[in-house]
Design a protein around this motif. Structure first.
Motif, short mmCIF file in Angstrom:
data_model
loop_
_atom_site.label_atom_id
_atom_site.label_comp_id
_atom_site.label_asym_id
_atom_site.label_seq_id
_atom_site.Cartn_x
_atom_site.Cartn_y
_atom_site.Cartn_z
N LYS A 27 14.54 47.19 -31.80
CA LYS A 27 13.58 47.96 -32.58
C LYS A 27 12.36 48.26 -31.71
CE LYS A 27 11.44 47.88 -37.19
NZ LYS A 27 11.26 47.07 -38.43
N LEU A 28 12.07 49.55 -31.50
CA LEU A 28 10.96 49.97 -30.65
C LEU A 28 10.08 50.94 -31.43
CD1 LEU A 28 9.56 50.00 -27.85
CD2 LEU A 28 11.09 51.89 -27.21
N SER A 72 17.49 53.02 -24.69
CA SER A 72 17.75 53.12 -26.13
C SER A 72 19.15 52.69 -26.52
CB SER A 72 17.52 54.56 -26.59
OG SER A 72 16.25 55.01 -26.23
N LEU A 130 19.33 50.10 -29.19
CA LEU A 130 18.37 50.21 -30.28
C LEU A 130 19.06 50.47 -31.61
CD1 LEU A 130 15.41 52.31 -28.81
CD2 LEU A 130 15.52 49.84 -29.17
N LEU A 190 14.17 53.45 -33.63
CA LEU A 190 13.25 54.01 -32.64
C LEU A 190 12.21 54.86 -33.35
CD1 LEU A 190 12.37 54.82 -29.71
CD2 LEU A 190 14.00 56.73 -29.90
N ILE A 245 22.45 53.16 -33.40
CA ILE A 245 21.17 53.69 -33.88
C ILE A 245 21.25 54.03 -35.37
CG2 ILE A 245 21.57 56.14 -33.36
CD1 ILE A 245 18.35 54.24 -32.47
N VAL A 276 15.65 57.01 -36.50
CA VAL A 276 14.94 57.70 -35.42
C VAL A 276 13.80 58.50 -36.03
CG1 VAL A 276 15.04 59.41 -33.57
CG2 VAL A 276 16.95 57.84 -33.91
#
Length: 814
Positions: A235-236, A254, A257, A260, A281, A284
């Motif tokens: 998680k960013l 990524s 991830l 994001l 993912i 986003v």
């Protein structure tokens, strides 16, 4: 095992020193715990098998006071005080005493100041959350002033926008010993002192990190490629940081991830859309990056995406038919992009979709009725596109979950489907700005839960007041441009109205008293020929005006300030432009609550109403001027009036002033110093009689984009010192007495329009004059300039070189 005595005592002491403060002031004592029971059974307290307190969870209890006694609980592993109202620093607390602590959450509790170094000694920390102190202070200011923030660009004092900071210790010092961290949340913490080194530091030290959330920390980019070392990162979140660029290996970074978020990071160039195809993912968000480009890829059948937000980006192209493969998608927010073409019919396959927002694109074709039958859909926004044709009836309307429907400002025709009028949970309906057939207002009666109704530019038939119809109690009613000739009488029984817009109709006459609902907060009556009663009749002795936050009366043929404004102590936005108001502004107009005031295009002669025994000179001293009490003013427009005298110096001292437009008056003297108005975005004072020099304090207005001082009597040299302004786009100095040579090479990075015509500039221009700028318009005629300019400067620039002798290579302009 029962709670030990040495554990009970600190908890009782904690209860004694805490209190409830839901409104940020003392409300009642904290009495959640019964001293006669086992403290291990108390709410929010967790013990281990030996009776030691290992967890305290008192989140979102509206608590304030002191929690020093917690630090005597040396076995504590989990401490969660998030969502409270402490409003203090963290300096006095002994965090280093809690060496067993693994989870610390102090988020959104109004802590401010430096983060203490003692937190860096908690070597066993797995999760650290000091985020979102800003949101707590926003709650605080909303309670203090519920109208603050509605029309306010800076809803908090600057120092509270990032209440916590990391300077000493800095970011590196804080995390260097926290090598077991898997979750780090520092959103809203000011890390700008190490803003360029945070990325490498994080990559080297926090190898176990799974969650990194550093929104609004003042971080600068670009992101470092070494983030790929964080092999567990899932998680960013780096929203609201000027990162600008992504590293070439960002797709690799990524690859693991799940989530994001890079919202409003000033990103530009092409976004690597392969990220949307990564197998893990799920979320986003790259919205609010208006220079970021890309196109949606073809989505495979096994895509895991649940939420995709691209709004306010420069994404373009057609929406792919394969978007129907996103079986797990719940939120799709693509508004305010450049997508075109039809809405894919495959969207009807997205059975989990809750929020679909495609507003403000260039989508064309028809709206397929299958969109209305999506079983989970609650929000459907398709407005501000190029959609055409009829909307067909659709089945199962009575079981629909749709709460918000926005199809306004398209090219839709025909009648509104009866199915829409049968949506049982519909609360907001926005259908104006189309070419629908005329409508009767009573057709909306069956929408029992309707709160917001927008019918602008609809040919509306309102029958005479029919008391037998039970119209839903609306909170928002927008009937702009509906060809109304009188105030709709059904409003008499609308007792919950908060926002009413009847602007741009053909209504005339006195505003009836029944329009002034006590709940009313925002009223728009612009572009109608209306008036207000000078005094109330005896039968209206119990009547009182509502306390408005916003009032728009533009182009209403008013000849004086409406006297009911005397009672409006909470007014935040007042629009009175394009009327026939003359004379001085009454002192009761200047409300301290005002944030936006537009008085443009009237016949106003003075900002000050003279009191008995007061001279015009004394009224213009800064301390005496009523306008100087408007400390929260962000937008003041008094252009094109008959104002004279000096511009009040206090305008340059208003911290939050964003727009100041005084052009087209008779102001004289010098411009005030703008030493504190550092948020100033637009300054227009052209067409006055101002003298002297440009105040050098304008160089401190780092947000300034437009500066127009044209058509005055100012006497100064060219303001090269404005080059340091990073966003200056328009600079107009024309028809003054600016003088001297322009030898210095321009490096204005964002300048788009430059007009220095009709001054007294002289001498030879350098061949690389303006070489580094992005000018589209240049006017330098009416000076005594000569010399050569680069041919490349000619490309893409509109020139006006009247009465100069300027040579561009072999071209000469006179």
């Amino acid at each position: 095992m029962q709670c030990l005595d040495d554990q009970r005592a600190p908890l009782l002491q904690l209860q004694h020193h805490l209190y409830y403060a839901p409104n940020f002031t003392f409300s009642s004592k904290f009495d959640l715990w019964d001293p006669n029971t086992d403290c291990c059974s108390w709410e929010g307290v967790t013990c281990d098998a030996y009776g030691h307190v290992v967890g305290i969870g008192l989140s979102y209890k509206n608590l304030s006071g002191s929690f020093h006694s917690i630090f005597d609980l040396h076995h504590l592993q989990h401490l969660n005080l998030a969502g409270n109202n402490f409003n203090t620093t963290l300096f006095s607390y002994g965090f280093d005493k809690l060496q067993n602590l693994t989870h610390l959450n102090l988020s959104s509790s109004c802590f401010h100041g430096q983060i203490p170094v003692e937190i860096s000694f908690l070597k066993r920390l797995v999760s650290l959350d000091l985020s979102n102190q800003y949101s707590c202070y926003l709650r605080y200011y909303t309670i203090l002033d519920p109208y603050r923030g509605v029309y306010y660009y800076y809803p908090l004092p600057y120092e509270l926008q990032q209440p916590l900071k990391l300077e000493n210790p800095n970011f590196k010092t804080l995390i260097k010993n926290l090598r077991f961290l898997t979750e780090l949340y520092l959103d809203g913490v000011n890390i700008s002192s190490q803003s360029a080194k945070w990325c490498e530091t994080t990559s080297l030290v926090l190898s176990n990190l799974r969650v990194l959330s550093l929104s609004n920390c003042g971080l600068k980019g670009p992101l470092c490629s070494s983030l790929s070392r964080l092999s567990f990162l899932s998680k960013l979140i780096l929203d609201w940081n000027p990162i600008s660029y992504l590293p070439p290996n960002f797709l690799e970074i990524s690859s693991r991830l799940v989530s994001l978020s890079l919202r409003n990071c000033n990103l530009n160039g092409q976004f690597p859309t392969g990220i949307l195809l990564l197998p893990q993912i799920q979320s986003v968000d790259i919205s609010l990056n208006d220079q970021l480009m890309g196109q949606l890829p073809e989505f495979p059948a096994n895509n895991a995406l649940q939420s995709l937000s691209l709004f306010y980006t420069n994404f373009s192209g057609k929406l792919p038919q394969s978007i129907g493969n996103l079986k797990f998608l719940t939120n799709l927010k693509l508004f305010s992009c450049n997508f075109f073409g039809p809405i894919p019919s495959s969207i009807a396959n997205l059975s989990h979709l809750v929020n679909l927002d495609l507003r403000s694109n260039k989508l064309s074709g028809s709206i397929h009725s299958s969109l209305f039958t999506l079983p989970s859909l609650k929000i459907l926004y398709l407005g501000e596109n190029q959609l055409v044709g009829k909307i067909d009836e659709f089945p199962y309307a009575s079981s629909s979950l749709i709460q918000e429907l926005h199809i306004g400002n398209n090219y839709l025709t025909g009648t509104i489907p009866k199915s829409i009028l049968q949506l049982p949970r519909l609360e907001g309906l926005y259908i104006g700005g189309n070419s629908f057939s005329s409508m009767k207002l009573d057709m909306f009666v069956q929408l029992k839960n309707l709160k917001d109704l927008e019918l602008s530019k609809v040919s509306l038939l309102i029958e005479s007041d029919n008391r037998s119809l039970t119209f839903p109690q609306l909170e928002t009613l927008w009937l702009m441009s509906c060809n109304l000739t009188e105030f709709p009488e059904f409003i008499k029984r609308q007792d919950k109205l908060v926002d009413l817009d009847l602007s741009n109709n053909h209504i005339h006459g006195v505003v009836p008293n029944w329009l002034w609902k006590s709940s009313l907060s925002s009223l728009h009556l612009s572009f109608n020929v209306i008036d207000f009663p000078k005094q109330l009749t005896l039968s209206d002795s119990n009547f009182s005006f509502p306390m408005l936050r916003e009032l728009s009366l533009e182009s209403c043929n008013l000849s004086a300030f409406p006297e009911f404004l005397k009672s409006q102590e909470n007014i935040g936005h007042l629009e009175l432009s394009n009327n026939k108001i003359s004379g001085a502004i009454p002192n009761w107009v200047w409300k301290k609550s005002l944030r936006v005031l537009n008085l443009a295009n009237n016949h106003i002669s003075s900002l000050d109403q003279l009191l008995p025994n007061q001279s015009s000179t004394s009224s213009q001293t800064s301390l005496a001027r009523p306008i100087c009490n408007l400390s929260q003013l962000i937008n003041f427009n008094a252009s094109h009036n008959n104002l004279s005298g000096k511009i009040p110096n206090c305008l340059g001292k208003m911290n939050d002033l964003y727009l100041l437009d005084l052009q087209g008056n008779n102001f004289s003297g010098m411009l005030p110093k703008f030493s504190k108005a550092t948020h100033l975005y637009i300054l227009k004072v052209s067409e006055n009689r101002l003298e002297g020099k440009l105040p050098r304090s304008l160089a401190e207005c780092t947000q300034l984009e437009v500066l127009d001082v044209g058509n005055n009597k100012m006497n100064d040299t060219f303001p090269f010192w404005l080059e340091k302004l990073p966003y200056l786009t328009v600079l107009i100095l024309r028809e003054n007495r600016f003088y001297g040579q322009i030898k210095h090479r321009f490096v204005f990075p964002t300048l788009d329009v430059l007009d220095i015509a009709s001054n007294q500039f002289s001498g030879e221009l350098s061949i690389d004059f303006l070489q580094a700028t992005r000018l589209r318009s240049l006017k330098i005629g009416g000076n005594k300039l000569e010399g050569k300019l680069s041919r490349s400067l000619k490309m893409g620039v509109n020139f006006l070189f009247l009465k100069n002798s300027i040579r561009i290579k072999n071209w000469i302009f006179y």
